[in-house]
Design an enzyme around this catalytic site. Sequence first.
Site, PDB file in Angstrom:
ATOM      1  N   ARG A 243      -3.114   9.658 -11.835  1.00 36.86           N
ATOM      2  CA  ARG A 243      -4.080   9.460 -10.744  1.00 36.86           C
ATOM      3  C   ARG A 243      -4.605  10.830 -10.319  1.00 36.86           C
ATOM      4  NH1 ARG A 243      -2.767   4.171  -9.226  1.00 36.86           N
ATOM      5  NH2 ARG A 243      -4.924   3.668  -8.945  1.00 36.86           N
TER       6      ARG A 243
ATOM      7  N   GLN B 288     -10.034  10.055 -13.093  1.00 36.50           N
ATOM      8  CA  GLN B 288     -10.464   8.854 -12.359  1.00 36.50           C
ATOM      9  C   GLN B 288     -11.466   7.997 -13.142  1.00 36.50           C
ATOM     10  OE1 GLN B 288     -12.369   9.744  -8.580  1.00 36.50           O
ATOM     11  NE2 GLN B 288     -13.138  11.664  -9.387  1.00 36.50           N
TER      12      GLN B 288
ATOM     13  N   ASP C 178      -9.494   5.483 -15.080  1.00 30.62           N
ATOM     14  CA  ASP C 178      -8.440   4.835 -14.311  1.00 30.62           C
ATOM     15  C   ASP C 178      -8.660   3.310 -14.261  1.00 30.62           C
ATOM     16  OD1 ASP C 178      -6.589   4.012 -12.506  1.00 30.62           O
ATOM     17  OD2 ASP C 178      -7.070   5.503 -10.986  1.00 30.62           O
TER      18      ASP C 178
ATOM     19  N   SER D 242      -7.322   1.296 -11.278  1.00 29.08           N
ATOM     20  CA  SER D 242      -8.198   1.259 -10.105  1.00 29.08           C
ATOM     21  C   SER D 242      -9.358   0.290 -10.302  1.00 29.08           C
ATOM     22  CB  SER D 242      -8.751   2.652  -9.795  1.00 29.08           C
ATOM     23  OG  SER D 242      -7.750   3.458  -9.247  1.00 29.08           O
TER      24      SER D 242
ATOM     25  N   TYR E 146       0.539   7.613  -4.390  1.00 27.26           N
ATOM     26  CA  TYR E 146       1.394   6.429  -4.369  1.00 27.26           C
ATOM     27  C   TYR E 146       2.381   6.491  -3.210  1.00 27.26           C
ATOM     28  CZ  TYR E 146      -0.126   5.252  -9.098  1.00 27.26           C
ATOM     29  OH  TYR E 146      -0.862   4.900 -10.190  1.00 27.26           O
TER      30      TYR E 146
HETATM   31  P1  NAD Z   1      -0.508   0.705  -5.545  1.00 25.25           P
HETATM   32  O1  NAD Z   1      -1.180  -0.475  -6.152  1.00 25.25           O
HETATM   33  O2  NAD Z   1       0.667   1.309  -6.209  1.00 25.25           O
HETATM   34  O3  NAD Z   1      -0.058   0.313  -4.049  1.00 25.25           O
HETATM   35  C1  NAD Z   1      -0.918  -0.346  -3.159  1.00 25.25           C
HETATM   36  C2  NAD Z   1      -0.613   0.124  -1.753  1.00 25.25           C
HETATM   37  O4  NAD Z   1       0.677  -0.360  -1.322  1.00 25.25           O
HETATM   38  C3  NAD Z   1      -0.549   1.635  -1.591  1.00 25.25           C
HETATM   39  O5  NAD Z   1      -1.577   2.043  -0.709  1.00 25.25           O
HETATM   40  C4  NAD Z   1       0.845   1.896  -1.041  1.00 25.25           C
HETATM   41  O6  NAD Z   1       0.878   2.945  -0.107  1.00 25.25           O
HETATM   42  C5  NAD Z   1       1.176   0.562  -0.393  1.00 25.25           C
HETATM   43  N1  NAD Z   1       2.615   0.337  -0.163  1.00 25.25           N
HETATM   44  C6  NAD Z   1       3.648   0.567  -0.989  1.00 25.25           C
HETATM   45  N2  NAD Z   1       4.831   0.222  -0.406  1.00 25.25           N
HETATM   46  C7  NAD Z   1       4.519  -0.265   0.830  1.00 25.25           C
HETATM   47  C8  NAD Z   1       5.276  -0.782   1.900  1.00 25.25           C
HETATM   48  N3  NAD Z   1       6.616  -0.866   1.836  1.00 25.25           N
HETATM   49  N4  NAD Z   1       4.615  -1.173   3.013  1.00 25.25           N
HETATM   50  C9  NAD Z   1       3.259  -1.095   3.087  1.00 25.25           C
HETATM   51  N5  NAD Z   1       2.480  -0.624   2.104  1.00 25.25           N
HETATM   52  C10 NAD Z   1       3.099  -0.203   0.975  1.00 25.25           C
HETATM   53  O7  NAD Z   1      -1.510   1.863  -5.289  1.00 25.25           O
HETATM   54  P2  NAD Z   1      -3.033   2.037  -5.727  1.00 25.25           P
HETATM   55  O8  NAD Z   1      -3.876   1.163  -4.884  1.00 25.25           O
HETATM   56  O9  NAD Z   1      -3.174   1.909  -7.181  1.00 25.25           O
HETATM   57  O10 NAD Z   1      -3.264   3.551  -5.327  1.00 25.25           O
HETATM   58  C11 NAD Z   1      -2.766   4.071  -4.119  1.00 25.25           C
HETATM   59  C12 NAD Z   1      -3.525   5.330  -3.752  1.00 25.25           C
HETATM   60  O11 NAD Z   1      -3.526   6.263  -4.839  1.00 25.25           O
HETATM   61  C13 NAD Z   1      -4.993   5.154  -3.426  1.00 25.25           C
HETATM   62  O12 NAD Z   1      -5.241   4.655  -2.178  1.00 25.25           O
HETATM   63  C14 NAD Z   1      -5.481   6.587  -3.601  1.00 25.25           C
HETATM   64  O13 NAD Z   1      -5.204   7.353  -2.451  1.00 25.25           O
HETATM   65  C15 NAD Z   1      -4.657   7.071  -4.738  1.00 25.25           C
HETATM   66  N6  NAD Z   1      -5.440   7.042  -5.968  1.00 25.25           N
HETATM   67  C16 NAD Z   1      -5.919   8.225  -6.448  1.00 25.25           C
HETATM   68  C17 NAD Z   1      -6.677   8.215  -7.598  1.00 25.25           C
HETATM   69  C18 NAD Z   1      -7.236   9.486  -8.160  1.00 25.25           C
HETATM   70  O14 NAD Z   1      -7.060  10.519  -7.579  1.00 25.25           O
HETATM   71  N7  NAD Z   1      -7.885   9.426  -9.302  1.00 25.25           N
HETATM   72  C19 NAD Z   1      -6.941   7.027  -8.261  1.00 25.25           C
HETATM   73  C20 NAD Z   1      -6.424   5.838  -7.737  1.00 25.25           C
HETATM   74  C21 NAD Z   1      -5.676   5.857  -6.600  1.00 25.25           C
END
Ligand code: NAD
Length: 392
Positions: free
Chosen positions: A132, A137, A140, A143, A238
């Site tokens: 990530r 991105q 990705d 995403s 994450y």
């Molecule tokens: P994910 O599908 O792994 O998780 C979804 C959400 O669940 C996350 O926001 C996480 O904080 C939340 N979560 C986990 N445990 C929890 C709990 N016990 N209670 C409440 N919430 C909980 O994550 P995702 O959506 O694939 O990505 C998360 C973050 O990663 C994004 O919001 C972003 O900031 C980052 N991201 C960065 C890039 C990049 O830089 N290229 C790309 C994708 C995502």
Amino acid sequence: MAEEQSSGKKLTIGIPRETTPNERRVALTPDGVKKYTGSGVTVLVERDAGKDAFVSDAAFELAGARVVDDAASIYKNADLVLKVQKPSKEEIDLMPEGSKLIAFLSPMFDLDLVKHLQDRKITALSMDAIPRTTRAQYMDALSSQATVAGYKAVLIAAYELPKFFPLLTTAAGNIPPAKVLVIGAGVAGLMAIGTARRLGAVVEAYDARSVVKEQIESLGGKYIEIDTGADLAGSGGYAKEATDEILRRQQEGLADRAAKSDVIITTAAVPGRPAPRLIPASTVERMPAGSVIVDLAAETGGNCELTEKGKIVHRHGVTIVGTLNLPSTLAVHSSQMYSKNLQNLLALMIDKDGQFTLDMDDDIIANTVITLGGAVVHEGTKQRLNPATTPA
Ligand code: NAD
């Protein structure tokens, strides 16, 4: 360390039809095919591979692909097989030693598959292992597909809910807007917030990483604060896994909100771990009759205790949706997005002359390769296979 396609030999790419039940996506769309056939690469596409994503064989042929009837000939003859879902063991057995595979392999969960790819000396790259990072991105796929899932989750909730989403002022009376609670505000959760707002619902959202507060608010949602004594922000955006005590406090904090919600969309996940159990049965009991939970974490055990993987069930007057693979239901756009992610990844491996090189010094490739030359090279998967070597 770099592994290269034998010099001078043009690549053959294979796109078999997906065989996983209910999978409608296709890995590469004709615009992607055209890019490779234009540089002399042979692209073999199984007949009807794009049918469920409304891509015709004629469109693939127009892009320069050869449409073949026999899936086996694709696995046997392709240097590089592109898929959405993991292939079956039988399909892997058809692939020659040293050939390459790219798909969603969930290597941390499917260790048998990893061992089989290792035994067969297949070079396998997993789309769910792409780091990530800003540079990655464009590749990705987690995403892009989560964006689709978050959108569709809200549409399913709106369909199942016996109420309107928007506020209505009519001659037949006034209707208040639906109250939607989104749990987990990552990619899918943020898309769910935006979609529910566009349908006119009042939206609240919670995430264990408080850094998402601004993002939730920018989409018109209200951020819920729960004092758990810890922020679970981990590396790469994450979340870290919650302890039992944190989970207990989260469950308590969410129960009162849930009791007032018409819809809950849950998306909370921690990579490679079972989904955190945030909605126990006691919370479901407190929800209004007719309300709906759409649990996007159903695949990894569910955020709700009463979710049944792959099913829609009714418990305590609440509809709980555990339907899997929502991206497949929007196959046209999810295929387009996946295909674009794949092309951006392949741009690191296939040059303008159609030559394939795997540069293990590139951090994106190094993180994405799971098996290479009969060895498992992906760190997280290696640790799963040999837990004794897991760092403390
Ligand atoms: P994910 O599908 O792994 O998780 C979804 C959400 O669940 C996350 O926001 C996480 O904080 C939340 N979560 C986990 N445990 C929890 C709990 N016990 N209670 C409440 N919430 C909980 O994550 P995702 O959506 O694939 O990505 C998360 C973050 O990663 C994004 O919001 C972003 O900031 C980052 N991201 C960065 C890039 C990049 O830089 N290229 C790309 C994708 C995502």
